[in-house]
Scaffold this motif. Sequence first.
Motif, short mmCIF file in Angstrom:
data_model
loop_
_atom_site.label_atom_id
_atom_site.label_comp_id
_atom_site.label_asym_id
_atom_site.label_seq_id
_atom_site.Cartn_x
_atom_site.Cartn_y
_atom_site.Cartn_z
N GLU A 167 0.81 -1.22 0.00
CA GLU A 167 0.00 0.00 0.00
C GLU A 167 0.84 1.26 0.00
OE1 GLU A 167 -3.22 -0.22 -0.52
OE2 GLU A 167 -2.82 -2.37 -0.61
N LEU A 194 -4.96 7.93 -6.36
CA LEU A 194 -5.72 6.74 -5.95
C LEU A 194 -6.44 6.13 -7.15
CD1 LEU A 194 -7.22 8.11 -2.61
CD2 LEU A 194 -5.41 6.39 -2.84
N MET A 195 -6.98 6.98 -8.00
CA MET A 195 -7.68 6.51 -9.19
C MET A 195 -6.72 5.79 -10.13
SD MET A 195 -9.65 8.80 -12.07
CE MET A 195 -8.10 9.64 -12.48
N SER A 197 -3.79 4.44 -9.39
CA SER A 197 -3.32 3.22 -8.74
C SER A 197 -4.32 2.09 -8.94
CB SER A 197 -3.10 3.46 -7.25
OG SER A 197 -2.06 4.38 -7.03
N ASN A 198 -5.60 2.42 -8.81
CA ASN A 198 -6.64 1.40 -8.99
C ASN A 198 -6.66 0.88 -10.41
OD1 ASN A 198 -9.17 0.00 -8.03
ND2 ASN A 198 -10.01 1.20 -9.71
N PHE A 199 -6.53 1.79 -11.39
CA PHE A 199 -6.50 1.36 -12.79
C PHE A 199 -5.36 0.38 -13.03
CE2 PHE A 199 -8.44 5.69 -14.08
CZ PHE A 199 -9.71 5.18 -13.96
N THR A 201 -3.26 -1.43 -10.82
CA THR A 201 -3.20 -2.69 -10.07
C THR A 201 -4.34 -3.63 -10.43
OG1 THR A 201 -4.38 -1.63 -8.22
CG2 THR A 201 -1.99 -1.64 -8.14
N GLU A 202 -5.55 -3.09 -10.61
CA GLU A 202 -6.69 -3.93 -10.94
C GLU A 202 -6.59 -4.48 -12.36
OE1 GLU A 202 -9.12 -5.06 -8.93
OE2 GLU A 202 -7.89 -4.12 -7.38
N THR A 203 -6.02 -3.70 -13.28
CA THR A 203 -5.82 -4.20 -14.64
C THR A 203 -4.87 -5.38 -14.64
OG1 THR A 203 -6.23 -2.03 -15.64
CG2 THR A 203 -5.00 -3.62 -16.96
N LEU A 236 -11.16 -0.93 -17.28
CA LEU A 236 -10.09 -0.28 -16.51
C LEU A 236 -9.12 0.46 -17.43
CD1 LEU A 236 -9.40 -3.20 -14.02
CD2 LEU A 236 -10.25 -0.93 -13.39
N GLU A 298 4.08 -1.53 -12.35
CA GLU A 298 3.77 -2.83 -11.74
C GLU A 298 5.01 -3.71 -11.60
OE1 GLU A 298 0.58 -4.83 -10.58
OE2 GLU A 298 1.06 -2.84 -9.84
#
Length: 490
Positions: A167, A194-195, A197-199, A201-203, A236, A298
């Motif tokens: 994190e 934050l937005m 990071s979400n794109f 890591t989730e991708t 994403l 990543e």
Amino acid sequence: MELFVALVAGLITVVILWWCKSTNIKGNLKKLPGPWGLPFLGYIPFMHSKPYLTFTELARRYGSVYSVRLGSRNIVVLNDYQSTKEAFSQDVFIGRPPDTPFELNKETAESGAFFGLGWKEQRRFVLHMLRDLGLGRSKMEGSIQEEISALLGHLEKNENKPFCVREILIPSVINNISSLIFGKRFKYDDPERLMISNFVTETSKAAGQVVWLIFFPWIRRTLMFFNIEIDKVRILGQGLKNYIKKEIEEHERTFNPDNIRDFIDAYILEMRQKKDDPAFTKPVLEDLAGAIFGGGSETVRQSVEWLLLLAAFHLERQRRIQSEIQEVIGSDRFPEWIDQKSMPYTTAFIQEMLRWRTLIPINLLRYTLADTELNGYFIPKHSTILSNHWAIHHDPEFWGSDAEEFRPERFLNEKGDQLIKLEQYVPFSTGKRACPGEPMAKVEVFLYFVSILQKFDVRLPKGKEPDFEGELGIGLQIKAQDIVLTKRTS
């Protein structure tokens, strides 16, 4: 009876022609060997959840180069270094399959900027741009050091208690790529950060779940036609692309050719100088920036997480690294990339992690642009090519009977004071489409890992065992798990 005889004769003729074709294709070239599969599904039902292990097992039966049908697509699998090196050094193997889980702009596909020979020009530009922006020089390194300094402050707040370093690592590493592409960094609690990071890591996680769509392109097109929202990667990816579009518009509004601030500025300048080149347009810039952003952040984050978990498990090796840090850098001076030349054991530890876990176990798919041959086998145009880097990095004939073990000493000479260059070490791939971000990634991973071990001892929480299995997404991702950091006093 005559009809029966004619049918039998026809069948025999077909079999003979097929046999002749399979044993003498395009002159003296052979047909690729490989396993049989099921109708429609091919070999997919027999695949391991970690497909690189299945490919490695099949190589023991069919040789280092073979063909396997996955869904509706025949895949040529390369499982050894020599075949991969030979193939990836040729222009004919430089293409990318047109069907991927990632949505690219129409202009990118049509220009050949990613799929064809147009990539060579893109790669040349990226490498030139990285040099101009200071990669490997004090400017880029100073920016990374500044980011790591902020990271160390956040790590201190979690001292002496179990926590997942991910994190804190994610925003730090993303800021390095953001500085390169957008010319700015974000505060850790910034909503935009934050937005993004979400794109990213989730991708990375979602890609492993939908990668099977590559082998059933007609299903993918059908699902998209009916707007069935199961393609999370596309959703994403579009979110990140929208943010990049906004940044490009802002860069165009404030663009000054005498003050190139970042990657986007450099690309805008190149577009204006090559107005008639379809490979240098805003849609291509959007896709290229997204690819660099996702891949660059990543890979570095995962590498640092793997290294810290290994250091926490191998305490004797951690102490040896810290002894080398103390001898070369000391406890006060900030680590620099040039220190790597004087720190063979630390470098060997990093390289062994990248071999042992092989973060990208299966190289990004390639696509032949014309009929060709490899190892005496005929490879037709539009063949999908897959290199199994896991097999290369775990080949017992090269790495020895302990290839499955983590042993940094394999990268050192007998005295342990010099690094050995091993040809089959290919964590960033090889050939004409090897990762252009390799220099920056090496600098980042070294500086992050050394800076943390310079200031902290790393251990596992009491009673906890590490999980080194990993989960397959875009690469082999480390499972989230806690470590404990203790401030070093000497």
